[in-house]
Design a protein around this motif. Sequence first.
Motif, PDB file in Angstrom:
ATOM      1  N   LYS A 126      68.178 -71.219  40.210  1.00  0.00           N
ATOM      2  CA  LYS A 126      69.104 -70.881  41.290  1.00  0.00           C
ATOM      3  C   LYS A 126      68.383 -70.062  42.373  1.00  0.00           C
ATOM      4  O   LYS A 126      68.539 -70.311  43.568  1.00  0.00           O
ATOM      5  CB  LYS A 126      70.286 -70.110  40.717  1.00  0.00           C
ATOM      6  N   LYS A 127      67.562 -69.113  41.943  1.00  0.00           N
ATOM      7  CA  LYS A 127      66.815 -68.279  42.886  1.00  0.00           C
ATOM      8  C   LYS A 127      65.782 -69.112  43.647  1.00  0.00           C
ATOM      9  O   LYS A 127      65.633 -68.972  44.861  1.00  0.00           O
ATOM     10  CB  LYS A 127      66.127 -67.140  42.125  1.00  0.00           C
ATOM     11  N   ALA A 130      67.404 -71.145  46.276  1.00  0.00           N
ATOM     12  CA  ALA A 130      67.762 -70.272  47.404  1.00  0.00           C
ATOM     13  C   ALA A 130      66.530 -69.951  48.254  1.00  0.00           C
ATOM     14  O   ALA A 130      66.620 -69.910  49.488  1.00  0.00           O
ATOM     15  CB  ALA A 130      68.419 -68.994  46.892  1.00  0.00           C
ATOM     16  N   ILE A 143      66.054 -62.580  48.965  1.00  0.00           N
ATOM     17  CA  ILE A 143      66.204 -63.381  47.746  1.00  0.00           C
ATOM     18  C   ILE A 143      65.063 -63.082  46.770  1.00  0.00           C
ATOM     19  O   ILE A 143      65.287 -62.898  45.564  1.00  0.00           O
ATOM     20  CB  ILE A 143      66.246 -64.890  48.083  1.00  0.00           C
TER      21      ILE A 143
END
Length: 146
Positions: A126-127, A130, A143
């Motif tokens: 997910k990171k 992003a 982030i």
Amino acid sequence: MMLEKVTLDDIQIGVKAVDWKDAIIKSSKILLEKGSIEDIYVEEMIRVLSDVGPYIVLGKHVALAHARPEYGVNELALSFTTLEPPVEFGSENFDPIKLIITLAAIDSNSHIEMLGELADTLMNEKKVKALFDAKTKEEFYKILKA
């Protein structure tokens, strides 16, 4: 902790490259300008990648550009470059590359802790997504540091 030392100046967003060689050259710009590496380091990254193939591709859409310390590394350093559009590196499973992390290590051991930190970040899908989608240095930095 090396990732704590990353600043906005260590990030490039939306870099356009015509091929993987151009991507390596452009992703190295930050470290060259800071004096962390010499031109020979960039040449060596390209030479080894040409000879060995896309061994620097770590996972889906991510490459860790690096060469041996004796090829012009002046200090331990790290930079991040997102590519827009993504670039083919010749990795059947993980192309195209959207993020190049450029590493300059001064010896065989100094970067081990940093690689552990990077692994923790890169295992968080997910990171990573992003980071790929970040539109500004500030967004990428926020982030990365979260």
